[in-house]
Structure formats: structure tokens, C-alpha cells
Scaffold this motif. Structure first.
Motif, mmCIF file in Angstrom:
data_model
loop_
_atom_site.group_PDB
_atom_site.id
_atom_site.type_symbol
_atom_site.label_atom_id
_atom_site.label_comp_id
_atom_site.label_asym_id
_atom_site.label_seq_id
_atom_site.Cartn_x
_atom_site.Cartn_y
_atom_site.Cartn_z
ATOM 1 N N PRO A 200 -20.449 -64.035 89.096
ATOM 2 C CA PRO A 200 -20.875 -64.724 87.867
ATOM 3 C C PRO A 200 -19.998 -65.923 87.501
ATOM 4 O O PRO A 200 -20.491 -66.893 86.925
ATOM 5 C CB PRO A 200 -20.791 -63.623 86.801
ATOM 6 C CG PRO A 200 -21.002 -62.362 87.561
ATOM 7 C CD PRO A 200 -20.337 -62.576 88.879
ATOM 8 N N PHE A 201 -18.698 -65.867 87.806
ATOM 9 C CA PHE A 201 -17.832 -67.013 87.551
ATOM 10 C C PHE A 201 -17.809 -67.973 88.736
ATOM 11 O O PHE A 201 -16.869 -68.741 88.904
ATOM 12 C CB PHE A 201 -16.412 -66.550 87.221
ATOM 13 C CG PHE A 201 -16.233 -66.145 85.784
ATOM 14 C CD1 PHE A 201 -16.657 -66.968 84.753
ATOM 15 C CD2 PHE A 201 -15.640 -64.934 85.468
ATOM 16 C CE1 PHE A 201 -16.499 -66.586 83.432
ATOM 17 C CE2 PHE A 201 -15.472 -64.542 84.142
ATOM 18 C CZ PHE A 201 -15.907 -65.379 83.117
ATOM 19 N N GLY A 202 -18.843 -67.927 89.552
ATOM 20 C CA GLY A 202 -18.927 -68.809 90.703
ATOM 21 C C GLY A 202 -19.391 -70.204 90.331
ATOM 22 O O GLY A 202 -19.571 -70.555 89.164
ATOM 23 N N LYS A 203 -19.615 -71.007 91.364
ATOM 24 C CA LYS A 203 -19.924 -72.421 91.156
ATOM 25 C C LYS A 203 -21.403 -72.664 90.877
ATOM 26 O O LYS A 203 -21.767 -73.542 90.103
ATOM 27 C CB LYS A 203 -19.490 -73.210 92.391
ATOM 28 C CG LYS A 203 -19.595 -74.718 92.246
ATOM 29 C CD LYS A 203 -19.055 -75.411 93.482
ATOM 30 C CE LYS A 203 -19.154 -76.920 93.353
ATOM 31 N NZ LYS A 203 -18.650 -77.611 94.558
ATOM 32 N N ILE A 228 -21.423 -66.469 79.206
ATOM 33 C CA ILE A 228 -21.606 -65.990 77.830
ATOM 34 C C ILE A 228 -20.572 -66.654 76.930
ATOM 35 O O ILE A 228 -20.882 -67.149 75.841
ATOM 36 C CB ILE A 228 -21.485 -64.465 77.763
ATOM 37 C CG1 ILE A 228 -22.457 -63.813 78.767
ATOM 38 C CG2 ILE A 228 -21.748 -63.965 76.348
ATOM 39 C CD1 ILE A 228 -23.904 -64.158 78.558
ATOM 40 N N ASN A 229 -19.337 -66.665 77.365
ATOM 41 C CA ASN A 229 -18.249 -67.420 76.747
ATOM 42 C C ASN A 229 -17.209 -67.627 77.838
ATOM 43 O O ASN A 229 -17.471 -67.356 79.016
ATOM 44 C CB ASN A 229 -17.679 -66.712 75.508
ATOM 45 C CG ASN A 229 -17.286 -65.271 75.798
ATOM 46 O OD1 ASN A 229 -16.618 -64.998 76.792
ATOM 47 N ND2 ASN A 229 -17.715 -64.346 74.939
ATOM 48 N N LYS A 230 -16.025 -68.118 77.469
ATOM 49 C CA LYS A 230 -15.043 -68.420 78.506
ATOM 50 C C LYS A 230 -14.437 -67.158 79.123
ATOM 51 O O LYS A 230 -13.737 -67.247 80.138
ATOM 52 C CB LYS A 230 -13.947 -69.320 77.955
ATOM 53 C CG LYS A 230 -13.063 -68.674 76.900
ATOM 54 C CD LYS A 230 -11.976 -69.656 76.477
ATOM 55 C CE LYS A 230 -11.018 -69.045 75.451
ATOM 56 N NZ LYS A 230 -9.943 -69.995 75.079
ATOM 57 N N TRP A 269 -21.881 -58.575 85.976
ATOM 58 C CA TRP A 269 -21.126 -59.010 84.803
ATOM 59 C C TRP A 269 -19.664 -59.141 85.204
ATOM 60 O O TRP A 269 -19.094 -58.220 85.808
ATOM 61 C CB TRP A 269 -21.264 -58.007 83.654
ATOM 62 C CG TRP A 269 -22.652 -57.963 83.078
ATOM 63 C CD1 TRP A 269 -23.715 -57.260 83.553
ATOM 64 C CD2 TRP A 269 -23.121 -58.662 81.933
ATOM 65 N NE1 TRP A 269 -24.825 -57.463 82.780
ATOM 66 C CE2 TRP A 269 -24.483 -58.321 81.762
ATOM 67 C CE3 TRP A 269 -22.532 -59.534 81.012
ATOM 68 C CZ2 TRP A 269 -25.263 -58.825 80.735
ATOM 69 C CZ3 TRP A 269 -23.297 -60.034 79.979
ATOM 70 C CH2 TRP A 269 -24.647 -59.686 79.843
ATOM 71 N N GLN A 270 -19.065 -60.271 84.866
ATOM 72 C CA GLN A 270 -17.672 -60.517 85.205
ATOM 73 C C GLN A 270 -16.913 -60.952 83.963
ATOM 74 O O GLN A 270 -17.427 -61.733 83.149
ATOM 75 C CB GLN A 270 -17.553 -61.585 86.302
ATOM 76 C CG GLN A 270 -16.145 -61.765 86.840
ATOM 77 C CD GLN A 270 -16.093 -62.740 88.014
ATOM 78 O OE1 GLN A 270 -17.079 -63.406 88.319
ATOM 79 N NE2 GLN A 270 -14.959 -62.823 88.685
ATOM 80 N N PHE A 271 -15.682 -60.455 83.808
ATOM 81 C CA PHE A 271 -14.891 -60.817 82.633
ATOM 82 C C PHE A 271 -13.441 -61.071 83.040
ATOM 83 O O PHE A 271 -12.967 -60.615 84.083
ATOM 84 C CB PHE A 271 -14.938 -59.700 81.577
ATOM 85 C CG PHE A 271 -14.139 -58.476 81.946
ATOM 86 C CD1 PHE A 271 -12.803 -58.345 81.567
ATOM 87 C CD2 PHE A 271 -14.718 -57.443 82.677
ATOM 88 C CE1 PHE A 271 -12.068 -57.227 81.917
ATOM 89 C CE2 PHE A 271 -13.984 -56.316 83.026
ATOM 90 C CZ PHE A 271 -12.654 -56.213 82.646
ATOM 91 N N ASN A 272 -12.741 -61.836 82.217
ATOM 92 C CA ASN A 272 -11.294 -61.957 82.330
ATOM 93 C C ASN A 272 -10.711 -62.109 80.936
ATOM 94 O O ASN A 272 -11.434 -62.380 79.969
ATOM 95 C CB ASN A 272 -10.888 -63.126 83.242
ATOM 96 C CG ASN A 272 -11.450 -64.445 82.768
ATOM 97 O OD1 ASN A 272 -11.513 -64.711 81.569
ATOM 98 N ND2 ASN A 272 -11.867 -65.298 83.701
#
Length: 722
Positions: A200-203, A228-230, A269-272
């Protein structure tokens, strides 16, 4: 403001060395001096690096770094490698980018290795269209195939699993020859394949991939990604594949390719976070229905021979971890996957039918901790794992059920005093509630020298797995063979012991210039010896036997590969691979393993142009392969010993041309099997599918012949950098 404070994680090294140590939470460090340089270099992000002359090694030293008010930019120009050996990994690991397997008609993962000499791809039978892979001369189920370093294609999914992973959803593949890391489990014997999916945080924000072939096959892949947000992002994947056309080019009465309907969906879903926590969760669904067999079956299912394959599966996968910003060498992580699969295969007519039915649920949990011992020269990973398989199978009157739970613990130590040398030793201890306690040791080493142009890698280790004879040998169902189990211990699953193998290998890589051309040559040799094996024996007519054999299979693999770049946009890959694989059978003695080409030669040429054209051509020569259970009489059939029957050698030639019309749109047109080579009579006794001599599983070459295909890729990229 002229005030000082400790800098945890600052990096300190001697000027003549690339490796060094990190400061602790109080800014303290200790570093040994056994080099010529008396200069220390200290650095940390957002601070100016400093070089200090150390005149007295016995006295404490205070180093003050100043704020970097403005970080200057840097432009790095380089060529993106789509295929190559990893320079960092101590294991013999080949990296394939998405662009590499887009050079061929790769709609799913079973078709994504056509340009990788390390992998052999072949049809497993003449009716279902299923492609199987081999590594180091051994069947694909001896390779640990994982998705983002978690087991994905195993147990009841081993036969069709690769065909259910869309290639358009894959970001890259890593192929490791030989014993893999103990961190990923004990089942790796011939090697390990790791599949990295698009994140999900891909290009890419959007992807639409459309494929159509001459045989009537049409496949559509879709992906949409949104922030969704940063801190949080999601992506949605969908796939629809159809093959409604009946093809029988060799006029044997059987469809060359199965009729197919497949639907798949996946949500990630990916988060940091700002405090080091990050993770990714994936939900997947798959529904696949195939119909194969005689063309007569499509209109008369009472006298015609037909095959129906119905697969349903869903899975949940998650990875969550934390990196400690004050100690960047330290991290913790968790891996979890759950897969539920149901498969039903029917073979024959409505009035004379065999049914294979299986259900399985698989759970995998891995808890990891990574840190250092003293300094970064000594790194380690340790943790706990749990693998649980709940499997039910039925075939005709036989019924098998097992619940196999395997908790384990592992420790892997890495000694890396410099970037050019690393030594990795690992040990696992697992307790199988059926087979008991066992240990898995593995070791890997890498040394680069000659100004980093030459690398030597060595590896050795053991692997162990529980065989799934019916699920992983389903080509037997497309025949009239009777299945016989010869048990070793009736209290065990199928009455058979686990399989145990030792793998060892050596590889050498050297970079040089051939006249003006940059080139790389690679040589590797691997040996796999089975201490305990489950043999699938098709050497007796009308029978398929499964039994344990000690010291059964010995597999030697040698490969030589040369990569050339004669011009800026031209790449040439040449490879030769030799297998010496033999198996000991109860009745037939020691024979060369069937359907393994002892010799194989390979050439791939890729040419790109400034205006975004790309031409790729691959030719592969396959040497003779022994055909299981088929023998020829010597001297015209006199009373002399029979000799094994071998297939003729042949060449497969594929080509593809693609054009990027805009930055977001690409079209491609390709040709598979350009020489139109086909195996004559791939189905034994095709005219009598209900007789005892019928067998569609003796396939060594192409069935369909020449095929053209085409399609497009439409994608939009975001502002993110990969």
C-alpha cells in the motif's frame, strides 16, 4: 546553542574501515584499534560528520558533532537491474524484479520463471495445463515457497498454488539456492523462493493489466492504492480470468488447455508510526474452476472422460514490527498467516468417476528479535515459531486425516567484520507432535575480494518436511494407475516417515570486462542427498506406489551463467545447467529421475530503445528426459535387459515486443513456442481413457504448440519514491 547532549545511535568507525560501532543511549561507545589509521570518523543524521586524530588510545575521548543547518541534495544515476545475484546476501540469492518476469507471458507465478536459468518450468500433465517448477533437479515442493517470508505454497496447495498467485500483483522475487535461513523454517531442502507483493505504501496508485491469448485465454488484473493519511494506506486487488474456447490441435480428442473461470480479490492495509512501529495486514480470497478432458465430455458426460477442478481458498496474513530508533540495530517482529483451502477434483465420466477431495487449514506464527552482541560485527536473530496443519483427504475409498503441530525455536548468528565478509550460522529446534524432536543446523558464508569483483559463497544445512503424496502428485489422477501405499509405520500419516535431506553448495561470481563490455560470470554447484525420502514410483505399469526409501535420491546440480551488456540498452544472458539426479526404487533399482532434463542451455537477449521499445527473445534447449515406467527392448526385442526410454531433445523459443506509449500506458505482443514444437501423443492411449493403459501424466514437452498473445498495462504512479 553551544549546549551538548548525548547522541544515541551515532556511528563511529576508523577511517580505513567501512564497519564500525553505534553509540548506546548515553552516547558512549567502545571500539577496538587493530588497523593502520589513527583517525576516527563520527557521523549521525542531521549532524556534520567529524574526523578525529586519536593520539592516545588509552584515554577516553569526547566527540562533539554540530548541527547540519542545511542538507545538500545529491543526484544518483544508475541502471536498474531487473535480474542479478544479490551482492549483500551471504546466500546464493537471485533477484527478479517485476520488469524481468514481464518479458514473457506470465499471468501467474508458475509462468514467471521462464527467463530464470535457476528454475525449470514444465507441464505436469497433458490435460489440466498445470505448470510445475523444479530447482536443483528436484520437484517444486522441496523448495520453500513463501510470500513475504511466510510459507505460502505447501501441503495441499503445492500442486496448483503457484498458478493462483497473479504475477501482476507481485513486486519482486528472490530465489535462494540451497538451504535457506533457519528463521524461515525447517522445510527448505533445494532452496527458497520469496515473493514480495505490491504494498500500500508503494509507488503505483493504479494498475490495470489485460492479457489475451490465441487460445482464448483472457485475464484482467486490477489494483488501486490510496493513502488514508501519512500513517495509513490501503490497496485493493482484483482478478478475473477466463478460458471459454475448446482447443484440440493434435486431434487426440482431449482439450489442449482446460476451460477456466477464476476470480480473486485481495485487500492490504499498511501502517507506520513515529515511534518505530510498522506493519501490514492482508486479506485474500480465491475461487477457481477448471474443466478439462475429452471434447466428447462437453456434450456427453456419461461416456466421455472429463476432469473438473474446483478450488476455494481464503487467507489472512500480517506482519507487525518495531525498530528502536535509539538502537537501529535492534528490532522485534511478528509474522502470522492463516490459510484455509478446499479442493475437489473429479476424473472420468458421471458413471465411472474418481474423486479426490481435500480440505486444509494452516497456521503459521513467527516471533522474532534482532540485535547485536557488543558491536555490529556480531549480529543475531532469534525467536519462536509455530506451524500447524489440519488436513483431510479422501480418494476413492481411502481417507486420510492429520493434525500436525510443530512449535520451534531458532537462533541465527552473523559475524560481519566488514562488508566483504560474512559468516552466518543458524540452528533450529522443533518438536513435531507426530514425529518428535529434531534439530536443523545451517551455515552460510560469503567473501568478496579482488576489489569487490569476485565473490565466493558456501552453504550447508539440513531440511525436513512431511510429505503429502496425493496432493503433490496429482498427475497420477489423470491416469488409470492404481495407488498403493507401502507403509513403514501405520501410526504415521500415510504410514510414512518424514523426508530428511542434506544440502551443500559452492558458488563463485566474477565481474570483468570482455573487451569493452561489462560482464559477469557465475558458477555454482549444489548437492542434495536424501537420508529419508518418500518415493513416488511410477516405474511399474498401471501402478503408482509410495514408500519410504533411505539414501534414495542424490541430486547434483551445476550451472554456469554469463551476463553481458554489449551496449547501454542491450543485455545478453547465457546459461548452461547440468543435473545428475538419480533415485533408488524398490523394484527397478537406481535410475535417473524421470522428467528431468540432464542438460539445458539457455540464451536471453533484451534490447531497449530510447523511445521506449523493448524486444526480448529467449531460446532454451532441453536435453533428453527419462520417461517414467517406459522401457525399450535392446536388439530388436531379444531376451536382453530393457533400457529406459528417453524423450528427444528440443528447443523452445519465445519472444516479446513491448512499447511504452506514455509514461502510464504500455502495450505488448508476444509469441510462445515460435518453432511450434509439440510432444507427439502426450496422452498414452488417449482413445481409450477408461482402459488400464491410459495415462496423461507422462509429459516431457509442450502440448499446445505455437501461441500468440498480447495485452496492455495501464498504471499511474504517485509522488512517492521507491
Amino acid at each position: 546553542n553551544d549546549k551538548t547532549q548525548p547522541i544515541p545511535g551515532a556511528f563511529v568507525r576508523w577511517m580505513d574501515k567501512e564497519t564500525g560501532v553505534f553509540c548506546d543511549e548515553n552516547g558512549n561507545f567502545s571500539i577496538e584499534h587493530h588497523h593502520e589509521s589513527p583517525y576516527l570518523v563520527a557521523s549521525f543524521v542531521s549532524y556534520k560528520s567529524d574526523t578525529i586524530l586519536v593520539t592516545d588510545m588509552s584515554k577516553p575521548l569526547t566527540i562533539i558533532l554540530k548541527d547540519e543547518n542545511e542538507l545538500s541534495g545529491a543526484v544518483v544515476l544508475g541502471k536498474r537491474i531487473t535480474y542479478g545475484l544479490s551482492k549483500l546476501d551471504p546466500r546464493t540469492t537471485v533477484l527478479l524484479s517485476e520488469r524481468e518476469f514481464q518479458k514473457a507471458a506470465c499471468c501467474n507465478l508458475s509462468e514467471s520463471f521462464e527467463n530464470a536459468p535457476a528454475i525449470d518450468v514444465s507441464f505436469s500433465d497433458a490435460v489440466t495445463g498445470t505448470k510445475q517448477i523444479k530447482m536443483l533437479g528436484l520437484d517444486g515442493f522441496y523448495t520453500l515457497i513463501g510470500r513475504e517470508y511466510m510459507p505460502a505454497v505447501r501441503t495441499t496447495n503445492a500442486y496448483y498454488g503457484l498458478g493462483l498467485i497473479p504475477a501482476a500483483w507481485v513486486d519482486g522475487i528472490q530465489i535462494t539456492k540451497g538451504a535457506g535461513s533457519v528463521v524461515n523454517g525447517h522445510e527448505s531442502m533445494a532452496g527458497q523462493i520469496n515473493i514480495e507483493m505490491k504494498k500500500p505504501f508503494g509507488k503505483e496508485n493504479f494498475l490495470l493489466d489485460q492479457f489475451v491469448s490465441e487460445g482464448g485465454r483472457a485475464e484482467t488484473d486490477f489494483m488501486y492504492r490510496k493513502d488514508i493519511n501519512k500513517y495509513l494506506a490501503t490497496s485493493v486487488f482484483a482478478r478475473a480470468a477466463f478460458n471459454p474456447l475448446q482447443n484440440d490441435r493434435n486431434n487426440d480428442g482431449f482439450l489442449d488447455n482446460p476451460l477456466d473461470k477464476q476470480f480473486q480479490a485481495m485487500n492490504r492495509w499498511q501502517f507506520n508510526t513515529n515511534i518505530g512501529w510498522e506493519g501490514i495486514v492482508t486479506f485474500g480470497l480465491n475461487n477457481d474452476k477448471k474443466q478439462a478432458g475429452q471434447t466428447l465430455y462437453q456434450t456427453d458426460n456419461t461416456t466421455g472422460y472429463g476432469i473438473t477442478l474446483d478450488t476455494k481458498q481464503y487467507d489472512v496474513v500480517s506482519k507487525v514490527g518495531k525498530v528502536f530508533k535509539d538502537n537501529p540495530y535492534k528490532s522485534i517482529g511478528t509474522q502470522f498467516s492463516y490459510n484455509n483451502s478446499a479442493f475437489t477434483g473429479t476424473y472420468g465420466s458421471i458413471l465411472n468417476q474418481k474423486v479426490y477431495d481435500t480440505k486444509s487449514s494452516n497456521i503459521y506464527v513467527n516471533l522474532l528479535y534482532q540485535s547485536i552482541i557488543g558491536n555490529t560485527f556480531h549480529q543475531f536473530q532469534t525467536g519462536l515459531s509455530l506451524l500447524s496443519d489440519n488436513i483431510e483427504e479422501s480418494f476413492e475409498s481411502a481417507y486420510f486425516k492429520r493434525t500436525e503441530t510443530v512449535p520451534g525455536a531458532f537462533f541465527e548468528y552473523t559475524y560481519k567484520p566488514k562488508e566483504t565478509f560474512s559468516l552466518v550460522g543458524g540452528l533450529r529446534a522443533d518438536y513435531n507432535f507426530i514425529y518428535g524432536l529434531f534439530f536443523t543446523p545451517r551455515i552460510h558464508g560469503k567473501y568478496r575480494f579482488n576489489k569487490d569483483k569476485t565473490a565466493i559463497r558456501v552453504s550447508a544445512g539440513t531440511g525436513r518436511r512431511t510429505s503429502n503424496p496425493l496432493a503433490q502428485n496429482q498427475q497420477i489422477f489423470t491416469s488409470s494407475r492404481s495407488i498403493i501405499f507401502i507403509p513403514t509405520d501405520l501410526s504415521l500419516p500415510y504410514g510414512l516417515e518424514q523426508e530428511i535431506a542434506i544440502n551443500s553448495g559452492l558458488s563463485v561470481e566474477h565481474e570483468f570486462r570482455l573487451t569493452y563490455m561489462p560482464a559477469t560470470i557465475g558458477l555454482d554447484f549444489f548437492n542434495t542427498t536424501f537420508l529419508q525420502e518418500v518415493v513416488a514410483d511410477r516405474e511399474t505399469a498401471e501402478l503408482a506406489k509410495f514408500y519410504n526409501m533411505k539414501n534414495g535420491t542424490r541430486a547434483n546440480s551445476f550451472q554456469a551463467q554469463l551476463d553481458l551488456s554489449p551496449a547501454r540498452r542491450t543485455d545478453i544472458r547465457l546459461a548452461y545447467r547440468m543435473f545428475d539426479v538419480n533415485t533408488l526404487y524398490i523394484d527397478a533399482g537406481r535410475l535417473q529421475k524421470p522428467f528431468v532434463s540432464k542438460h539445458r542451455a539457455f540464451i536471453n537477449i533484451t534490447q531497449s530503445t530510447r523511445n521506449k521499445w523493448q524486444f526480448s527473445s529467449t531460446a532454451t534447449w532441453y536435453g533428453p528426459q527419462r520417461i517414467a515406467g517406459v522401457f525399450e527392448l535392446e536388439n530388436g526385442g531379444n531376451d536382453l535387459p530393457t533400457s529406459p526410454s528417453y524423450s528427444p531433445s528440443f528447443i523452445l523459443w519465445n519472444g516479446q515486443v513491448s512499447k511504452q506509449l506514455k509514461s502510464s500506458f504500455e502495450v505488448y505482443l508476444g509469441l510462445e513456442n515460435a518453432l511450434n514444437y509439440r510432444q507427439e501423443n502426450p496422452i498414452q492411449d488417449a482413445a481409450n481413457p477408461f482402459d488400464s493403459n491410459f495415462d496423461a501424466g507422462l509429459v516431457w514437452g509442450p502440448v499446445f504448440g505455437r501461441m500468440t498473445y498480447g495485452g496492455f498495462r495501464w498504471r499511474f504512479n504517485g509522488n512517492k519514491e521507491q
